[in-house]
Scaffold this motif. Sequence first.
Motif, PDB file in Angstrom:
ATOM      1  N   ASN A 170      47.501  39.057  46.179  1.00  0.00           N
ATOM      2  CA  ASN A 170      46.265  38.922  46.960  1.00  0.00           C
ATOM      3  C   ASN A 170      45.158  38.190  46.221  1.00  0.00           C
ATOM      4  O   ASN A 170      44.036  38.091  46.737  1.00  0.00           O
ATOM      5  N   ASN A 171      45.449  37.684  45.036  1.00  0.00           N
ATOM      6  CA  ASN A 171      44.377  37.106  44.226  1.00  0.00           C
ATOM      7  C   ASN A 171      43.604  36.015  44.968  1.00  0.00           C
ATOM      8  O   ASN A 171      42.366  36.027  45.007  1.00  0.00           O
ATOM      9  N   ASP A 172      44.308  35.071  45.583  1.00  0.00           N
ATOM     10  CA  ASP A 172      43.622  33.963  46.256  1.00  0.00           C
ATOM     11  C   ASP A 172      42.863  34.436  47.484  1.00  0.00           C
ATOM     12  O   ASP A 172      41.746  33.976  47.757  1.00  0.00           O
ATOM     13  N   LYS A 173      43.464  35.378  48.230  1.00  0.00           N
ATOM     14  CA  LYS A 173      42.785  35.930  49.400  1.00  0.00           C
ATOM     15  C   LYS A 173      41.533  36.698  48.981  1.00  0.00           C
ATOM     16  O   LYS A 173      40.458  36.537  49.579  1.00  0.00           O
ATOM     17  N   ASP A 174      41.662  37.527  47.951  1.00  0.00           N
ATOM     18  CA  ASP A 174      40.518  38.304  47.464  1.00  0.00           C
ATOM     19  C   ASP A 174      39.394  37.382  47.006  1.00  0.00           C
ATOM     20  O   ASP A 174      38.208  37.635  47.286  1.00  0.00           O
ATOM     21  N   TRP A 175      39.766  36.335  46.296  1.00  0.00           N
ATOM     22  CA  TRP A 175      38.765  35.393  45.783  1.00  0.00           C
ATOM     23  C   TRP A 175      38.034  34.715  46.946  1.00  0.00           C
ATOM     24  O   TRP A 175      36.807  34.563  46.910  1.00  0.00           O
ATOM     25  N   ALA A 176      38.777  34.342  47.982  1.00  0.00           N
ATOM     26  CA  ALA A 176      38.158  33.732  49.160  1.00  0.00           C
ATOM     27  C   ALA A 176      37.242  34.726  49.870  1.00  0.00           C
ATOM     28  O   ALA A 176      36.121  34.378  50.284  1.00  0.00           O
ATOM     29  N   VAL A 178      42.424  38.887  37.540  1.00  0.00           N
ATOM     30  CA  VAL A 178      41.359  39.475  36.734  1.00  0.00           C
ATOM     31  C   VAL A 178      40.084  38.689  37.025  1.00  0.00           C
ATOM     32  O   VAL A 178      39.946  37.534  36.624  1.00  0.00           O
ATOM     33  N   LEU A 179      39.169  39.328  37.740  1.00  0.00           N
ATOM     34  CA  LEU A 179      37.913  38.709  38.139  1.00  0.00           C
ATOM     35  C   LEU A 179      36.777  39.434  37.439  1.00  0.00           C
ATOM     36  O   LEU A 179      36.965  40.504  36.864  1.00  0.00           O
ATOM     37  N   ASP A 180      35.585  38.858  37.481  1.00  0.00           N
ATOM     38  CA  ASP A 180      34.426  39.660  37.109  1.00  0.00           C
ATOM     39  C   ASP A 180      33.229  39.315  37.971  1.00  0.00           C
ATOM     40  O   ASP A 180      33.129  38.227  38.552  1.00  0.00           O
ATOM     41  N   ALA A 181      32.368  40.311  38.112  1.00  0.00           N
ATOM     42  CA  ALA A 181      31.091  40.161  38.814  1.00  0.00           C
ATOM     43  C   ALA A 181      30.012  40.536  37.818  1.00  0.00           C
ATOM     44  O   ALA A 181      30.106  41.579  37.168  1.00  0.00           O
ATOM     45  N   ARG A 182      29.019  39.681  37.694  1.00  0.00           N
ATOM     46  CA  ARG A 182      27.997  39.930  36.688  1.00  0.00           C
ATOM     47  C   ARG A 182      26.621  39.536  37.193  1.00  0.00           C
ATOM     48  O   ARG A 182      26.479  38.849  38.198  1.00  0.00           O
ATOM     49  N   GLY A 183      25.616  39.998  36.460  1.00  0.00           N
ATOM     50  CA  GLY A 183      24.244  39.670  36.805  1.00  0.00           C
ATOM     51  C   GLY A 183      23.498  40.869  37.376  1.00  0.00           C
ATOM     52  O   GLY A 183      24.079  41.928  37.630  1.00  0.00           O
ATOM     53  N   ASP A 231      27.121  36.767  40.313  1.00  0.00           N
ATOM     54  CA  ASP A 231      27.848  35.682  39.657  1.00  0.00           C
ATOM     55  C   ASP A 231      29.306  36.102  39.573  1.00  0.00           C
ATOM     56  O   ASP A 231      29.645  37.084  38.898  1.00  0.00           O
ATOM     57  N   LEU A 232      30.194  35.394  40.282  1.00  0.00           N
ATOM     58  CA  LEU A 232      31.608  35.736  40.334  1.00  0.00           C
ATOM     59  C   LEU A 232      32.429  34.745  39.519  1.00  0.00           C
ATOM     60  O   LEU A 232      32.183  33.539  39.574  1.00  0.00           O
ATOM     61  N   ARG A 233      33.448  35.263  38.793  1.00  0.00           N
ATOM     62  CA  ARG A 233      34.316  34.401  38.009  1.00  0.00           C
ATOM     63  C   ARG A 233      35.765  34.888  38.109  1.00  0.00           C
ATOM     64  O   ARG A 233      36.018  36.091  38.134  1.00  0.00           O
ATOM     65  N   ASP A 234      36.681  33.943  38.173  1.00  0.00           N
ATOM     66  CA  ASP A 234      38.112  34.235  38.084  1.00  0.00           C
ATOM     67  C   ASP A 234      38.498  34.023  36.626  1.00  0.00           C
ATOM     68  O   ASP A 234      38.586  32.884  36.151  1.00  0.00           O
ATOM     69  N   LEU A 235      38.734  35.110  35.895  1.00  0.00           N
ATOM     70  CA  LEU A 235      38.901  35.017  34.451  1.00  0.00           C
ATOM     71  C   LEU A 235      40.263  34.484  34.026  1.00  0.00           C
ATOM     72  O   LEU A 235      40.503  34.287  32.828  1.00  0.00           O
ATOM     73  N   ARG A 236      41.161  34.231  34.969  1.00  0.00           N
ATOM     74  CA  ARG A 236      42.406  33.546  34.593  1.00  0.00           C
ATOM     75  C   ARG A 236      42.190  32.040  34.505  1.00  0.00           C
ATOM     76  O   ARG A 236      43.065  31.308  34.030  1.00  0.00           O
ATOM     77  N   ASP A 237      41.034  31.567  34.968  1.00  0.00           N
ATOM     78  CA  ASP A 237      40.709  30.142  34.931  1.00  0.00           C
ATOM     79  C   ASP A 237      40.300  29.757  33.510  1.00  0.00           C
ATOM     80  O   ASP A 237      39.362  30.347  32.956  1.00  0.00           O
ATOM     81  N   PRO A 238      40.969  28.778  32.903  1.00  0.00           N
ATOM     82  CA  PRO A 238      40.656  28.417  31.514  1.00  0.00           C
ATOM     83  C   PRO A 238      39.247  27.889  31.301  1.00  0.00           C
ATOM     84  O   PRO A 238      38.786  27.819  30.158  1.00  0.00           O
ATOM     85  N   GLN A 239      38.547  27.528  32.378  1.00  0.00           N
ATOM     86  CA  GLN A 239      37.183  27.014  32.202  1.00  0.00           C
ATOM     87  C   GLN A 239      36.252  28.069  31.593  1.00  0.00           C
ATOM     88  O   GLN A 239      35.184  27.725  31.084  1.00  0.00           O
ATOM     89  N   HIS A 240      36.647  29.334  31.619  1.00  0.00           N
ATOM     90  CA  HIS A 240      35.774  30.394  31.104  1.00  0.00           C
ATOM     91  C   HIS A 240      35.977  30.647  29.621  1.00  0.00           C
ATOM     92  O   HIS A 240      35.421  31.608  29.074  1.00  0.00           O
ATOM     93  N   GLY A 241      36.776  29.811  28.983  1.00  0.00           N
ATOM     94  CA  GLY A 241      36.878  29.819  27.522  1.00  0.00           C
ATOM     95  C   GLY A 241      37.239  31.169  26.945  1.00  0.00           C
ATOM     96  O   GLY A 241      38.214  31.797  27.357  1.00  0.00           O
ATOM     97  N   TYR A 264      31.041  43.656  35.369  1.00  0.00           N
ATOM     98  CA  TYR A 264      32.121  44.480  35.909  1.00  0.00           C
ATOM     99  C   TYR A 264      33.397  43.652  35.970  1.00  0.00           C
ATOM    100  O   TYR A 264      33.413  42.559  36.539  1.00  0.00           O
ATOM    101  N   LEU A 265      34.471  44.185  35.389  1.00  0.00           N
ATOM    102  CA  LEU A 265      35.799  43.589  35.494  1.00  0.00           C
ATOM    103  C   LEU A 265      36.443  44.117  36.774  1.00  0.00           C
ATOM    104  O   LEU A 265      36.380  45.321  37.050  1.00  0.00           O
ATOM    105  N   VAL A 266      37.061  43.233  37.558  1.00  0.00           N
ATOM    106  CA  VAL A 266      37.681  43.607  38.824  1.00  0.00           C
ATOM    107  C   VAL A 266      39.125  43.114  38.789  1.00  0.00           C
ATOM    108  O   VAL A 266      39.368  41.912  38.719  1.00  0.00           O
ATOM    109  N   VAL A 267      40.085  44.044  38.821  1.00  0.00           N
ATOM    110  CA  VAL A 267      41.505  43.689  38.705  1.00  0.00           C
ATOM    111  C   VAL A 267      42.179  43.924  40.051  1.00  0.00           C
ATOM    112  O   VAL A 267      42.127  45.026  40.607  1.00  0.00           O
TER     113      VAL A 267
END
Length: 340
Positions: free
Chosen positions: A167-173, A105-110, A199-209, A159-162
């Motif tokens: 492929n999560n790591d490949k897609d993120w790269a 679960v990623l998002d692109a924003r801005g 602005d890209l974020r991996d929303l499974r990362d706990p840093q995004h609170g 935008y939420l991108v699922v």
Amino acid sequence: MAGAVGALRRDDAAEPEAAFADSKPYFIGHERRSNAGNPLPPFRWEEPVDPPLLTTNLHETHKALGARMVPFAGYDMPVWYTSVSEEHAAVRETAGLFDVTHMGVLDARGPHALEFLNVVTGNDVAALTVGESQYSQFLLPDGSVVDDLMVYRVEDEVYLVVVNASNNDKDWAWLNAVNEGRVLIDSERPGAHIQHPADLRDLRDPQHGADARVDIALQGPRAADILIALSGDDPVFAKRLKGMRWAGVMRGNPGGFDLIISRTGYTGERVAYELFVHPDRAVELWNALMAAGEPLGMKPCGLAARDSTRTEAGLPLYGHEMAGAQNLNPADAGFGSFVK
């Protein structure tokens, strides 16, 4: 006077030069312009060798329910709880609950998120209004599929991108390499690159609170009734949920859970929801849905029923009916109409 007119014409002729950014990924008339920028290298990805088997937050919950667990997409996942036929029938006749928290679960924003997503995906993201979603693919310059995915427009510039778990790591790269202008995106204009990063974020990362999200799927004819029961039969929520069209997206708080709710899924059911919840509340949401859904005939469902329902619906699986050993592109898979 003639000299002044000549000077004006020279100035007018010079203005369009400044209006072009020849390294822009696409613009009308680019074929009449020279390529600019150094040629970029193609994207390369190598899968890690023998990575550790991961688990979702629901792992112990599945074991307590008696699920048979198998490795899938790098995770230890339930393949079934009772039987494939029983779980398949539940999805078609009542409802099935699926753990898809392993999905990316990623998002692109801005302000440049739309422009960026229209570069990296094949579908037309500009067609989405807030509260709509679409199926799409990440494509390499030769049309090869990096992954297939869903894009959800949840806010004007968010935008939420699922994406597929495998492929999560490949897609993120891939996304970050394109966003930073480090890889080839146009074989005929090898210097083309993103002008304004998103602005890209991996929303499974706990840093995004509080913004962190994972996905749980509730699929089948009684799915709306179960969510409404979870809400305590809140009439306002019920009206909004029942009024949501296929592929729609809304925010809601049924049962006190802060959810992004989309009317989508991978089973072919038209009454189907994907529930994006904070990872820390995934187990609590699962248990609350089980309590609300079991009286209505809902059953927990594993990977096997997910595969049988999506196959029955004619939906492709990355690595099988799309990409894979035959390098099948969207047209090969019968989904060419989604490439705009």
